[in-house]
Design an enzyme around this catalytic site. Structure first.
Site, PDB file in Angstrom:
ATOM      1  N   LYS A  83       0.851  -1.190   0.000  1.00  0.00           N
ATOM      2  CA  LYS A  83       0.000   0.000   0.000  1.00  0.00           C
ATOM      3  C   LYS A  83       0.889   1.244   0.000  1.00  0.00           C
ATOM      4  O   LYS A  83       1.891   1.276   0.728  1.00  0.00           O
ATOM      5  CB  LYS A  83      -0.898  -0.026   1.247  1.00  0.00           C
ATOM      6  CG  LYS A  83      -1.931   1.097   1.304  1.00  0.00           C
ATOM      7  CD  LYS A  83      -2.799   0.977   2.561  1.00  0.00           C
ATOM      8  CE  LYS A  83      -3.926   1.995   2.589  1.00  0.00           C
ATOM      9  NZ  LYS A  83      -4.785   1.872   3.788  1.00  0.00           N
ATOM     10  N   SER A 126      -9.830   1.784   2.517  1.00  0.00           N
ATOM     11  CA  SER A 126      -8.906   2.537   1.706  1.00  0.00           C
ATOM     12  C   SER A 126      -7.855   1.676   1.005  1.00  0.00           C
ATOM     13  O   SER A 126      -7.292   2.099  -0.001  1.00  0.00           O
ATOM     14  CB  SER A 126      -8.198   3.590   2.561  1.00  0.00           C
ATOM     15  OG  SER A 126      -7.378   2.986   3.525  1.00  0.00           O
ATOM     16  N   SER A 147     -10.197  -0.518   6.720  1.00  0.00           N
ATOM     17  CA  SER A 147      -9.527  -0.407   5.418  1.00  0.00           C
ATOM     18  C   SER A 147      -8.809  -1.650   4.931  1.00  0.00           C
ATOM     19  O   SER A 147      -8.397  -1.702   3.773  1.00  0.00           O
ATOM     20  CB  SER A 147      -8.530   0.744   5.438  1.00  0.00           C
ATOM     21  OG  SER A 147      -9.209   1.931   5.165  1.00  0.00           O
TER      22      SER A 147
HETATM   23  N1  GLN Z   1     -13.420   4.185   5.743  1.00  0.00           N
HETATM   24  C1  GLN Z   1     -12.906   4.595   7.009  1.00  0.00           C
HETATM   25  C2  GLN Z   1     -12.447   6.025   6.901  1.00  0.00           C
HETATM   26  O1  GLN Z   1     -12.635   6.576   5.891  1.00  0.00           O
HETATM   27  C3  GLN Z   1     -11.766   3.718   7.418  1.00  0.00           C
HETATM   28  C4  GLN Z   1     -10.539   3.987   6.659  1.00  0.00           C
HETATM   29  C5  GLN Z   1      -9.367   3.206   7.157  1.00  0.00           C
HETATM   30  O2  GLN Z   1      -9.510   2.186   7.823  1.00  0.00           O
HETATM   31  N2  GLN Z   1      -8.194   3.722   6.868  1.00  0.00           N
HETATM   32  O3  GLN Z   1     -11.906   6.594   7.786  1.00  0.00           O
END
Ligand code: GLN
Length: 486
Positions: free
Chosen positions: A80, A155, A179
């Site tokens: 990532k 994400s 995410s």
């Molecule tokens: N979708 C959640 C957010 O937007 C979690 C994102 C994540 O786990 N980095 O914060």
């Protein structure tokens, strides 16, 4: 044959590498070829490291020939783009870091490097890990390999899609509120978010420091155990990282769940959940019963407050963490007449809409006069959520829930309505607030052939239990993986 090597699991590839049936270089080439073939359509990678990957593979072959190489030696992985990776562009999917070349390795990267893993590229993601679909990436969204008109989740959507589409054998993601688990569910792969503090976050670009955690994406639970064994463990560069000894997670995979007590939170089967998601998870629970586990209902009474608490805490921490991108120290600089204008213009041009929205929300939640009403209150709610789980784990060993209320949604479908987008993480966010380990494993497909995931949640440091439970389900043959259309 060599064009199919990329379809192997880590465990299979590792066995073949050590028997010298295949070379790390041919394995790496088959992944790179797959990346070249699919990238224009899939967009799972922001940067592809062909040259570096080939050099690492040659070195891995040398180590394997010398004997005693670790399991991950010569295994091609996607990373990532939130991990600082020495000498490689590290963008966090943001314009503000678009040309940033990291001078050092995150600890997770250093550990994988030490084991001889091969890094094929930096995977796409939502900007600064804020989102559930990769639509917030400055480099465009990653498509879902099962349906190119749908999102891969986020994400860490690039990492999930890359593993599902066999562009690499495993990948690294991060999980602040879901995410790793949500994109794993949308792309039909395994993703585990370990206990908070199990894995070092040193060198991982920070989003919300009390929630962020590092974890792998893989094709099987066994592969997740293999990767976690390397990643976990104490790090003197991260004071939040636990010194607990790291068990051999692969050894925990006994295939046996007899007597395992599974709790099913009644609050997690909500209105608005896709019926096919519910029936797939219920069928998996039946399968667990037939394997000798017991299933009973539990209650997590504060579950409905998780999203509200999370979006105060996460944005508050993000507003502080992202203050460092000021045009002076890292990345983009927009020159202007004076310092203040330089900061303003750099941040205005460098950050995307969702990141700005969250910085503003977080700054507001922390501001004098509002701190007690918002941030402090959210922290109290967080304690209640953690206690709910502590109570639940008195009567069960793991809890099983859906990962997300729906399967992968259409690109663009939720972009105009951030609140609906935030609901994608309704079943995963509590796990971060409580600091627990959670894993998503595939358990079915909906009528459109889109993957459905189930979530296994454990008490702190019970990764062995959830891996064992996930592996037992996988081995039971209740679920048969279908290859993505792409
Ligand atoms: N979708 C959640 C957010 O937007 C979690 C994102 C994540 O786990 N980095 O914060």
């Amino acid at each position: 044959m060599s064009s199919e090597l990329n379809r192997l699991t880590i465990a299979e590839a590792s066995a073949k590498l050590h028997k010298r049936e295949i070379s790390a270089l041919e394995l790496t080439r088959s992944c790179l070829e797959r990346i070249t073939a699919l990238e224009p359509r899939l967009n799972a990678f922001i940067t592809v490291s062909e040259k570096e990957a080939s050099e690492q593979a040659v070195e891995a072959d040398r180590r394997i020939a010398a004997g005693n190489a670790p399991a991950l030696c010569g295994i091609p992985l996607g990373i990532k783009d939130i991990y600082n990776t020495r000498g490689v562009r590290t963008t966090c999917a943001s314009r503000i870091l678009e040309n940033f070349i990291s001078p050092y390795d995150a600890t997770a990267i250093a550990k994988l490097r030490e084991d001889g893993a091969v890094f094929v590229g930096k995977a796409n993601m939502d900007e600064f890990a804020m989102g559930s679909s990769t639509e917030n990436s400055a480099f465009g969204p990653t498509k879902n390999p099962y349906d190119l008109e749908r999102v891969s989740g986020g994400s860490s959507g690039g990492s999930a899609a890359a593993v599902a589409a066999h562009q690499c054998l495993g990948a690294l993601g991060t999980d602040t509120g879901g995410s790793i688990r949500e994109p794993a569910s949308f792309c039909g792969v395994v993703g585990i978010k370990p206990t908070y503090s199990r894995v070092s976050r040193f060198g991982v670009i920070a989003y919300a420091s009390s929630l962020d955690q590092v974890g792998p994406f893989t094709k099987t639970v066994r592969d997740a155990a293999i990767m976690l064994r390397t990643l976990a463990g104490v790090d003197r560069l991260d004071s939040t990282c636990s010194a607990r000894p790291v068990p051999d997670y692969e050894k925990a995979l006994s295939g046996d769940v007899k007597g395992l007590r599974i709790g099913v939170p009644k609050e997690y089967f909500i209105d608005g959940m896709a019926p096919e998601v519910e029936s797939a998870v219920r069928a998996a629970l039946k399968q667990y019963q037939s394997l000798g586990a017991s299933v009973h209902e539990i209650s997590l009474p504060h579950a409905s407050y998780a999203i509200a608490a999370y979006y105060l805490i996460a944005t508050a921490e993000a507003s502080a963490n992202l203050a460092r991108y000021d045009g002076i120290r890292y990345g983009l600089r927009v020159d202007a007449e004076d310092h203040n204008a330089l900061y303003d213009m750099t941040r205005a041009q460098g950050f995307g809409t969702e990141v700005k929205r969250r910085i503003m929300l977080g700054t507001f939640a922390l501001s004098a006069g509002y701190y007690d009403a918002y941030y402090l209150k959210a922290q109290k709610v967080r304690t209640l959520i953690r206690r709910d789980f502590e109570r639940a784990f008195e009567s069960c060993d793991v809890t099983v829930t859906p990962v997300a209320p729906t399967t992968a949604f259409r690109i663009g479908e939720k972009m105009d309505d951030p609140l609906t987008m935030y609901l994608s993480d309704i079943f995963t966010i509590s796990v971060n607030l409580a600091g627990l380990p959670g894993m998503s494993i595939p358990c079915g497909y909906d009528g459109n052939g889109l993957p459905i995931g189930m979530q296994l949640i454990g008490s702190p440091f019970s990764e062995e239990t959830i891996l064992r439970a996930g592996d037992a389900y996988e081995r039971s043959g209740a679920f048969t993986r279908r290859e993505p259309a792409i």
